[in-house]
Write a protein that holds these residues in place. Structure first.
Motif, PDB file in Angstrom:
ATOM      1  N   PHE A   1       0.829  -1.201   0.000  1.00 51.11           N
ATOM      2  CA  PHE A   1       0.000   0.000   0.000  1.00 51.11           C
ATOM      3  C   PHE A   1       0.867   1.256   0.000  1.00 51.11           C
ATOM      4  O   PHE A   1       0.733   2.108  -0.861  1.00 51.11           O
ATOM      5  CB  PHE A   1      -0.937  -0.038   1.211  1.00 51.11           C
ATOM      6  CG  PHE A   1      -1.642   1.253   1.491  1.00 51.11           C
ATOM      7  CD1 PHE A   1      -2.667   1.688   0.676  1.00 51.11           C
ATOM      8  CD2 PHE A   1      -1.276   2.037   2.569  1.00 51.11           C
ATOM      9  CE1 PHE A   1      -3.318   2.880   0.930  1.00 51.11           C
ATOM     10  CE2 PHE A   1      -1.922   3.220   2.835  1.00 51.11           C
ATOM     11  CZ  PHE A   1      -2.948   3.646   2.010  1.00 51.11           C
ATOM     12  N   LEU A   2       1.770   1.345   0.964  1.00 45.81           N
ATOM     13  CA  LEU A   2       2.601   2.540   1.087  1.00 45.81           C
ATOM     14  C   LEU A   2       3.553   2.665  -0.100  1.00 45.81           C
ATOM     15  O   LEU A   2       3.803   3.772  -0.584  1.00 45.81           O
ATOM     16  CB  LEU A   2       3.382   2.508   2.405  1.00 45.81           C
ATOM     17  CG  LEU A   2       4.060   3.805   2.809  1.00 45.81           C
ATOM     18  CD1 LEU A   2       3.053   4.947   2.894  1.00 45.81           C
ATOM     19  CD2 LEU A   2       4.757   3.633   4.138  1.00 45.81           C
ATOM     20  N   THR A   3       4.049   1.547  -0.587  1.00 48.37           N
ATOM     21  CA  THR A   3       4.953   1.566  -1.746  1.00 48.37           C
ATOM     22  C   THR A   3       4.240   2.113  -2.977  1.00 48.37           C
ATOM     23  O   THR A   3       4.821   2.901  -3.735  1.00 48.37           O
ATOM     24  CB  THR A   3       5.497   0.157  -2.021  1.00 48.37           C
ATOM     25  OG1 THR A   3       6.168  -0.307  -0.843  1.00 48.37           O
ATOM     26  CG2 THR A   3       6.476   0.159  -3.170  1.00 48.37           C
ATOM     27  N   LEU A   4       2.996   1.718  -3.178  1.00 42.41           N
ATOM     28  CA  LEU A   4       2.230   2.212  -4.328  1.00 42.41           C
ATOM     29  C   LEU A   4       1.999   3.715  -4.238  1.00 42.41           C
ATOM     30  O   LEU A   4       2.173   4.444  -5.221  1.00 42.41           O
ATOM     31  CB  LEU A   4       0.895   1.480  -4.431  1.00 42.41           C
ATOM     32  CG  LEU A   4       0.969  -0.007  -4.739  1.00 42.41           C
ATOM     33  CD1 LEU A   4      -0.422  -0.628  -4.680  1.00 42.41           C
ATOM     34  CD2 LEU A   4       1.586  -0.239  -6.100  1.00 42.41           C
ATOM     35  N   ILE A   5       1.622   4.184  -3.058  1.00 42.91           N
ATOM     36  CA  ILE A   5       1.409   5.616  -2.858  1.00 42.91           C
ATOM     37  C   ILE A   5       2.730   6.359  -3.041  1.00 42.91           C
ATOM     38  O   ILE A   5       2.802   7.376  -3.734  1.00 42.91           O
ATOM     39  CB  ILE A   5       0.813   5.903  -1.463  1.00 42.91           C
ATOM     40  CG1 ILE A   5      -0.602   5.357  -1.379  1.00 42.91           C
ATOM     41  CG2 ILE A   5       0.834   7.397  -1.146  1.00 42.91           C
ATOM     42  CD1 ILE A   5      -1.206   5.414   0.006  1.00 42.91           C
ATOM     43  N   GLY A   6       3.800   5.838  -2.421  1.00 40.56           N
ATOM     44  CA  GLY A   6       5.108   6.481  -2.517  1.00 40.56           C
ATOM     45  C   GLY A   6       5.611   6.557  -3.938  1.00 40.56           C
ATOM     46  O   GLY A   6       6.177   7.574  -4.369  1.00 40.56           O
ATOM     47  N   SER A   7       5.404   5.502  -4.714  1.00 36.89           N
ATOM     48  CA  SER A   7       5.838   5.478  -6.111  1.00 36.89           C
ATOM     49  C   SER A   7       5.115   6.544  -6.927  1.00 36.89           C
ATOM     50  O   SER A   7       5.733   7.280  -7.710  1.00 36.89           O
ATOM     51  CB  SER A   7       5.578   4.090  -6.700  1.00 36.89           C
ATOM     52  OG  SER A   7       5.881   4.071  -8.064  1.00 36.89           O
ATOM     53  N   ARG A   8       3.829   6.635  -6.728  1.00 33.51           N
ATOM     54  CA  ARG A   8       3.027   7.630  -7.462  1.00 33.51           C
ATOM     55  C   ARG A   8       3.433   9.053  -7.065  1.00 33.51           C
ATOM     56  O   ARG A   8       3.568   9.937  -7.916  1.00 33.51           O
ATOM     57  CB  ARG A   8       1.544   7.395  -7.169  1.00 33.51           C
ATOM     58  CG  ARG A   8       0.631   8.195  -8.011  1.00 33.51           C
ATOM     59  CD  ARG A   8       0.679   7.664  -9.413  1.00 33.51           C
ATOM     60  NE  ARG A   8      -0.349   8.332 -10.185  1.00 33.51           N
ATOM     61  CZ  ARG A   8      -0.227   8.553 -11.454  1.00 33.51           C
ATOM     62  NH1 ARG A   8       0.828   8.152 -12.101  1.00 33.51           N
ATOM     63  NH2 ARG A   8      -1.170   9.160 -12.107  1.00 33.51           N
ATOM     64  N   LEU A   9       3.636   9.270  -5.763  1.00 31.04           N
ATOM     65  CA  LEU A   9       4.034  10.598  -5.299  1.00 31.04           C
ATOM     66  C   LEU A   9       5.440  10.956  -5.778  1.00 31.04           C
ATOM     67  O   LEU A   9       5.708  12.117  -6.110  1.00 31.04           O
ATOM     68  CB  LEU A   9       3.949  10.678  -3.773  1.00 31.04           C
ATOM     69  CG  LEU A   9       2.541  10.581  -3.179  1.00 31.04           C
ATOM     70  CD1 LEU A   9       2.609  10.585  -1.648  1.00 31.04           C
ATOM     71  CD2 LEU A   9       1.638  11.699  -3.681  1.00 31.04           C
ATOM     72  N   LEU A  10       6.339   9.971  -5.835  1.00 25.70           N
ATOM     73  CA  LEU A  10       7.693  10.231  -6.333  1.00 25.70           C
ATOM     74  C   LEU A  10       7.647  10.671  -7.794  1.00 25.70           C
ATOM     75  O   LEU A  10       8.384  11.583  -8.195  1.00 25.70           O
ATOM     76  CB  LEU A  10       8.584   8.998  -6.163  1.00 25.70           C
ATOM     77  CG  LEU A  10      10.022   9.153  -6.655  1.00 25.70           C
ATOM     78  CD1 LEU A  10      10.743  10.270  -5.910  1.00 25.70           C
ATOM     79  CD2 LEU A  10      10.777   7.838  -6.491  1.00 25.70           C
ATOM     80  N   GLU A  11       6.798  10.045  -8.588  1.00 23.65           N
ATOM     81  CA  GLU A  11       6.637  10.467  -9.984  1.00 23.65           C
ATOM     82  C   GLU A  11       6.230  11.936 -10.045  1.00 23.65           C
ATOM     83  O   GLU A  11       6.758  12.702 -10.862  1.00 23.65           O
ATOM     84  CB  GLU A  11       5.582   9.609 -10.686  1.00 23.65           C
ATOM     85  CG  GLU A  11       6.028   8.200 -10.982  1.00 23.65           C
ATOM     86  CD  GLU A  11       4.918   7.359 -11.601  1.00 23.65           C
ATOM     87  OE1 GLU A  11       3.885   7.932 -12.058  1.00 23.65           O
ATOM     88  OE2 GLU A  11       5.075   6.128 -11.633  1.00 23.65           O
ATOM     89  N   GLN A  12       5.299  12.345  -9.179  1.00 24.83           N
ATOM     90  CA  GLN A  12       4.856  13.741  -9.137  1.00 24.83           C
ATOM     91  C   GLN A  12       5.995  14.671  -8.734  1.00 24.83           C
ATOM     92  O   GLN A  12       6.186  15.733  -9.329  1.00 24.83           O
ATOM     93  CB  GLN A  12       3.699  13.907  -8.156  1.00 24.83           C
ATOM     94  CG  GLN A  12       2.404  13.278  -8.593  1.00 24.83           C
ATOM     95  CD  GLN A  12       1.320  13.410  -7.530  1.00 24.83           C
ATOM     96  OE1 GLN A  12       1.406  14.263  -6.644  1.00 24.83           O
ATOM     97  NE2 GLN A  12       0.304  12.566  -7.615  1.00 24.83           N
ATOM     98  N   VAL A  13       6.753  14.273  -7.725  1.00 27.42           N
ATOM     99  CA  VAL A  13       7.860  15.097  -7.241  1.00 27.42           C
ATOM    100  C   VAL A  13       8.903  15.281  -8.338  1.00 27.42           C
ATOM    101  O   VAL A  13       9.345  16.405  -8.609  1.00 27.42           O
ATOM    102  CB  VAL A  13       8.502  14.469  -5.976  1.00 27.42           C
ATOM    103  CG1 VAL A  13       9.841  15.116  -5.666  1.00 27.42           C
ATOM    104  CG2 VAL A  13       7.561  14.586  -4.784  1.00 27.42           C
TER     105      VAL A  13
END
Length: 181
Positions: A1-13
């Motif tokens: 769960f956290l990895t999926l959110i983190g991956s998506r947010l990293l793309e945004q960053v």
């Protein structure tokens, strides 16, 4: 769960940031993750994740690294260099800003790099049912580093499965290796 959110947010960053500093990008990710998870609120999620970033500058022939809870191992011939991780993880609940720093090394085509989550070294097994250990992982990587990637994968998978034996997998396992041409 956290990895999926983190991956998506990293793309945004990465897409929105002007910086190409791994530590700056991870600090931005940390802030965004805190906001997204509602940390500090009564019903927020207080969890963190290990993550490491490498930024390669082909013109300057350098690799810039920052690891939040995850280090980077570099082999060049018989020489090994371990770029240490920061002790904090991204997204952990804290009252102050996360402290992260970039580490810069020159690149050469003879180098082989590896990053691993703690799942491999923390796997329980063996005859004494103990952790695999970071040192055993480094020794194993020394043994396989000069082999083709597909063969490395087979040897690494066989080693951890044999060590684990009939016991359940302790944690998620991520091991990433690369070279720079």
């Amino acid at each position: 769960f956290l990895t999926l959110i983190g991956s998506r947010l990293l793309e945004q960053v990465v897409a929105s940031s002007e910086s190409r500093s791994p530590s700056v990008l991870l600090k931005q990710l940390d802030g965004l993750l805190h906001h997204t998870l509602g940390q500090g609120e009564d019903d927020g999620i207080n969890d963190g994740m290990e993550i490491a970033l490498c930024v390669i500058d082909h013109e300057k022939k350098t690799l810039s690294f920052c690891g939040a809870g995850m280090g980077l191992l570099c082999f060049e011939g018989d020489t090994e260099l371990y770029l240490k991780r920061e002790m904090e993880s991204i997204g952990d609940h804290r009252d102050n800003e996360i402290l992260l720093h970039d580490q810069l090394i020159p690149l050469r085509s003879s180098q082989r790099f590896y990053m691993a989550s703690d799942g491999y070294q923390d796997q329980l097994g063996g005859s004494n049912f103990k952790r695999f250990s970071k040192q055993k992982l480094i020794e194993l990587l020394k043994d396989v580093k000069d082999k083709e990637p597909e063969h490395q994968e087979t040897l690494l998978n066989t080693a951890i499965e044999t060590y684990r034996g009939p016991h359940p997998q302790t944690d998620d396992i991520t091991l990433f290796g690369f070279t720079v041409k």
